[in-house]
Structure formats: C-alpha cells, structure tokens
Motif scaffolding. Structure first.
Motif, mmCIF file in Angstrom:
data_model
loop_
_atom_site.group_PDB
_atom_site.id
_atom_site.type_symbol
_atom_site.label_atom_id
_atom_site.label_comp_id
_atom_site.label_asym_id
_atom_site.label_seq_id
_atom_site.Cartn_x
_atom_site.Cartn_y
_atom_site.Cartn_z
ATOM 1 N N GLU A 9 -1.541 -13.997 -20.249
ATOM 2 C CA GLU A 9 -1.901 -12.738 -19.103
ATOM 3 C C GLU A 9 -1.265 -11.803 -18.160
ATOM 4 O OE1 GLU A 9 -4.315 -10.051 -21.189
ATOM 5 O OE2 GLU A 9 -3.755 -8.284 -20.028
ATOM 6 N N PHE A 10 -2.031 -12.428 -16.835
ATOM 7 C CA PHE A 10 -2.114 -12.925 -15.292
ATOM 8 C C PHE A 10 -0.694 -13.426 -15.206
ATOM 9 C CE2 PHE A 10 -2.705 -14.770 -11.667
ATOM 10 C CZ PHE A 10 -2.618 -13.771 -10.290
ATOM 11 N N LEU A 13 2.006 -10.615 -16.217
ATOM 12 C CA LEU A 13 1.459 -9.627 -15.076
ATOM 13 C C LEU A 13 1.935 -9.438 -13.942
ATOM 14 C CD1 LEU A 13 -0.048 -6.541 -14.527
ATOM 15 C CD2 LEU A 13 -2.099 -8.010 -14.127
ATOM 16 N N TRP A 14 2.350 -11.018 -13.593
ATOM 17 C CA TRP A 14 2.550 -11.006 -12.266
ATOM 18 C C TRP A 14 3.686 -11.368 -11.954
ATOM 19 C CZ3 TRP A 14 -0.584 -9.307 -8.372
ATOM 20 C CH2 TRP A 14 -0.623 -10.200 -6.884
ATOM 21 N N PHE A 17 4.781 -7.541 -11.552
ATOM 22 C CA PHE A 17 5.143 -7.234 -9.992
ATOM 23 C C PHE A 17 5.945 -7.922 -9.895
ATOM 24 C CE2 PHE A 17 1.998 -6.665 -6.567
ATOM 25 C CZ PHE A 17 2.401 -5.160 -6.033
ATOM 26 N N SER A 19 8.504 -9.032 -10.099
ATOM 27 C CA SER A 19 10.627 -8.372 -10.169
ATOM 28 C C SER A 19 10.424 -7.096 -9.530
ATOM 29 C CB SER A 19 10.497 -8.550 -11.347
ATOM 30 O OG SER A 19 10.398 -7.855 -12.334
ATOM 31 N N GLN A 20 9.470 -6.512 -9.414
ATOM 32 C CA GLN A 20 9.433 -4.177 -9.466
ATOM 33 C C GLN A 20 9.543 -4.924 -7.835
ATOM 34 O OE1 GLN A 20 5.482 -3.200 -11.446
ATOM 35 N NE2 GLN A 20 7.148 -1.593 -12.134
ATOM 36 N N TRP A 21 8.737 -5.769 -7.141
ATOM 37 C CA TRP A 21 9.416 -5.705 -5.641
ATOM 38 C C TRP A 21 10.390 -6.598 -4.929
ATOM 39 C CZ3 TRP A 21 6.229 -2.655 -2.386
ATOM 40 C CH2 TRP A 21 5.133 -1.757 -2.954
ATOM 41 N N GLY A 22 10.922 -7.207 -6.129
ATOM 42 C CA GLY A 22 12.334 -7.803 -5.436
ATOM 43 C C GLY A 22 12.029 -9.519 -5.759
ATOM 44 N N ALA A 93 -0.543 -14.027 0.824
ATOM 45 C CA ALA A 93 -0.145 -13.085 1.666
ATOM 46 C C ALA A 93 0.496 -13.389 3.057
ATOM 47 C CB ALA A 93 -1.646 -11.768 1.534
ATOM 48 N N THR A 97 4.670 -12.471 3.597
ATOM 49 C CA THR A 97 5.082 -11.232 4.303
ATOM 50 C C THR A 97 6.071 -11.985 5.326
ATOM 51 O OG1 THR A 97 3.285 -10.561 4.168
ATOM 52 C CG2 THR A 97 3.189 -9.795 6.506
ATOM 53 N N ARG A 100 9.016 -12.606 3.832
ATOM 54 C CA ARG A 100 10.502 -11.901 3.714
ATOM 55 C C ARG A 100 10.555 -11.144 4.708
ATOM 56 N NH1 ARG A 100 9.240 -8.367 -2.180
ATOM 57 N NH2 ARG A 100 11.741 -7.849 -1.668
ATOM 58 N N GLU A 104 14.078 -10.427 5.704
ATOM 59 C CA GLU A 104 15.196 -9.164 4.841
ATOM 60 C C GLU A 104 14.234 -8.069 6.480
ATOM 61 O OE1 GLU A 104 12.701 -8.303 1.504
ATOM 62 O OE2 GLU A 104 13.569 -9.667 1.111
ATOM 63 N N ILE A 105 13.140 -7.882 6.881
ATOM 64 C CA ILE A 105 13.243 -7.058 7.881
ATOM 65 C C ILE A 105 13.967 -7.561 9.597
ATOM 66 C CG2 ILE A 105 11.557 -5.744 9.752
ATOM 67 C CD1 ILE A 105 10.869 -5.154 6.184
ATOM 68 N N MET A 142 5.271 -0.767 10.253
ATOM 69 C CA MET A 142 5.114 -0.956 8.185
ATOM 70 C C MET A 142 4.798 -3.012 9.193
ATOM 71 S SD MET A 142 5.000 0.815 6.026
ATOM 72 C CE MET A 142 5.606 2.867 5.404
ATOM 73 N N GLN B 20 16.530 -4.571 -2.763
ATOM 74 C CA GLN B 20 15.862 -5.903 -2.311
ATOM 75 C C GLN B 20 14.251 -5.607 -2.112
ATOM 76 O OE1 GLN B 20 17.244 -7.186 1.651
ATOM 77 N NE2 GLN B 20 18.063 -8.819 0.633
ATOM 78 N N TRP B 21 13.978 -4.442 -2.237
ATOM 79 C CA TRP B 21 12.671 -4.266 -2.867
ATOM 80 C C TRP B 21 11.950 -3.326 -3.796
ATOM 81 C CZ3 TRP B 21 8.358 -5.438 0.137
ATOM 82 C CH2 TRP B 21 8.666 -5.865 1.651
ATOM 83 N N GLY B 22 13.213 -3.661 -4.891
ATOM 84 C CA GLY B 22 13.062 -2.813 -6.549
ATOM 85 C C GLY B 22 13.525 -1.354 -6.491
ATOM 86 N N ARG B 100 5.005 5.235 -5.195
ATOM 87 C CA ARG B 100 5.143 3.754 -5.790
ATOM 88 C C ARG B 100 3.839 3.434 -6.333
ATOM 89 N NH1 ARG B 100 9.570 -0.203 -3.709
ATOM 90 N NH2 ARG B 100 9.457 -1.009 -6.242
ATOM 91 N N LEU B 115 -8.895 -7.884 -16.949
ATOM 92 C CA LEU B 115 -8.445 -9.423 -17.398
ATOM 93 C C LEU B 115 -10.453 -9.951 -16.845
ATOM 94 C CD1 LEU B 115 -5.426 -10.927 -15.418
ATOM 95 C CD2 LEU B 115 -5.704 -10.465 -17.842
#
Lengths: 166, 166
Positions: A9-10, A13-14, A17, A19-22, A93, A97, A100, A104-105, A142, B20-22, B100, B115
């Motif tokens: 399930e994880f 889920l992951w 998640f 793919s929602q953030w590219g 993380a 970071t 990306r 991208e940034i 950001m 790129q960020w969905g 979001r 979970l």
DNA sequence: TTTTATTTTCAATAATTATTGAAAGTTTTA
DNA sequence: TAAAACTTTCAATAATTATTGAAAATAAAA
C-alpha cells in the motif's frame, strides 16, 4: 493487515504522491519498495515485486542512483547487482531537494533574470519587470526555505527557533 | 525584446515550470497571462492570446477560480465575463500552498497514519512503522515550514529570525 | 416569448508520457 | 576464446493526460 500488505500500500501511495509532484510514478514506487525493504534487492526482485519489465526496473534504478537515493551493493557469490536505499529520511529529503533545485530552480532563476532584459521605455515594461522581480524574490525565498528546514533538522538550536515560530 | 514578447516567453516558462510540478500546463499559462496582463481579459481574449479552444479556456479559468488565483469581473456595457489575477505574489504562493495542502498533503497524512495499523507482532513491523513515522514527521515539518515562511513574510520579527537561519 | 449572446459540458481525439521486451552490449566464468 | 550471466538500450506500443469543438444549457435582450 500484515507488513507485506502495508508495504504494498505504501508503494502505491508513494507512487501516486510522487506523480502528483512531477516525479515518475514507477521511480517513486521503486524507491518506496527499497525504502521499506530490509535487504538489498536485485533487478529481478524489483521486477517481481512491482510487476514491471526488466527495462523499466533497470531505467528506474539507474535514475534513482543519479538522484543519490539508492546505492548498488554486491553480494558475495552472486553476480547480480543489488540495490539498497538511503534510509535516513532527512537525507532523502535533502537529496531530492538538491536534485530538483539543480534541475529546475536554477534554470528558472536564470530564465527569469533574462526576462528583465527588455526595452524599459515601453509602456507597461515597469509593471512587467516588477512582477518578474517579485517572482524572483518568491522563488529565492522558497529556495532558502528548503535549506532552512534541512538545517533546522540538524541543529537543536535552530530547531527550537523553528518550533517557536509555529 | 519588447513587453509583449517577454510576456509570451514568461507564459511559456511558467507553463513548463508548472507542469514539472504537477500543475496543468495550460492552467499555469492562463495564470501567467493574467498575472502579467494590465487589464481584465475575456475568454475570447485568452483563447486568442494562447491559441487554445473555448472549452479549454473556460475549464482553466474555472479551475483557477477554485484555486482563488483569479477573479471574475464585469465591464459595464459588456455581457462577457472578464478575469483578473491576484497580483500579490505572496498571496498567490499562499493560495497555491493552501490548495495543494488541502488536496494532497492532508490525504497523504491520513493515509500514512492508517498504514501504521498493522500486526505489530510480525517480524519487520517495527522497522516499517519507524519508517512511516519518520516520513510522517518529515511531511509535517515541511508543511509547518511552508506556513512559517509565509508568516515570516508578513512579520519583521519572524523575517529577521528566518534570515538568521541562513 | 423568442432571439441572441455567452458559458458549460463532455465524447472524441490528439498529444504526451510511460512501459515493454527483445536485441545488442558488457562482464564474468569456464 | 567461447559460453553464460547479467545489464543496457531503444523502437514499438500502451497508458495516461490534455485538448478540442460542437451541442446543450443558461442568461440577457428584444
């Protein structure tokens, strides 16, 4: 629910998640699988666990290595390559970071900055430049924020200050 | 480069960055267009500026209104609806973050928390739960940090502290 | 009410992105 | 060196996601 089911399930889920953030869904799934797997897995293990092709498994582990999220390890007496994930979630993380940011940034900042090279005499130019500068400031802030979060995690002092700000 | 060309480039840039960020590319482009446009635009204006269909223009302005990033305005003597964007970029960032969070982060937190409801006696359950808890902690910290940054922008005091952390 | 202007919907289609799998490439072993 | 074990590549295909455009719905004007 047993551990295996929870892990599956994880993984789902992951993947969603990510793919929602590219981030490529399968890559996120492979990562989730290795993150929650006790021992190193071979390409065949990954193919089997996620029901994906050899090509897909290979491409995704390679990409995860570029992101520095997994490592190759070898087992004595086995010719196959095995993979393990970096398990320290803060390290994870930080590396996501970092990647990306680099991909991208930084290019975004450069591009935005170049946008300001326009005829400043023209009507409306002022407002446009102002908007771009505000966006540049936002992006930088950001960007800085992500550093700050990571740094705060490493320092009891900064951590305490961050908690104060709640 | 004149203002119009710069704006067109910005629209493309923002669209690519968004995807790129969905975030739907065209939605990001409509947003960029309105962000850098002096006056309110009608659906026809948007269709023309971005070469998109009426259906697409309509869907995207509606979605941008759900996100609270643009508003409907009316012009006297014109039956059409016109749209303007919220121009305060910090307000924009806050609203995107809020949306979001509501759509993705909250459901993620819930799901992660569920979970942990697994047979804790099983071998490996401890490690799995630990990993999930670490991820929960990470997500919460990221979440909190975005609030803090937004708050910092509004407060000289918080701002100064954040800058200290640099 | 009828006509006209405008907005919305959504099935069909297009564009994009992800995935497969078999062939080619590489490395190891015999 | 040749065969076996394993990894990588990439054209073909599948799956997903975005977009169109015309018809239906709605709202305003005549």
């Amino acid at each position: 629910m047993n551990v295996k089911e929870a892990q599956q399930e994880f993984v789902q889920l992951w993947g969603n998640f990510g793919s929602q953030w590219g981030i490529n869904k399968t890559m996120a799934q492979v990562h989730a699988l290795l993150l929650t797997s006790d021992d190193a897995m071979s390409t065949d293990d990954i193919m089997e666990a996620l029901s994906i092709s050899r090509g897909g498994a290979n491409m995704n582990v390679r990409e995860l290595m570029v992101w520095n999220l997994i490592y190759k390890v070898s087992k004595t007496g086995d010719r196959k390559e095995f993979f393990v994930a970096e398990k320290d979630i803060w390290e994870v993380a930080k590396r996501i970071t970092r990647e990306r940011k680099r991909r991208e940034i930084e290019p975004l900042k450069l591009h935005l900055s170049r946008l300001k090279e326009l005829d400043k005499k023209e009507k409306g130019a002022g407002d446009f430049i102002q908007m771009v500068e505000n966006i540049e400031r936002l992006v930088s802030r950001m960007d800085l924020m992500s550093d700050t979060v990571m740094k705060a995690e490493e320092s009891a002092f900064f951590g305490a200050i961050i908690r104060l700000l709640k």
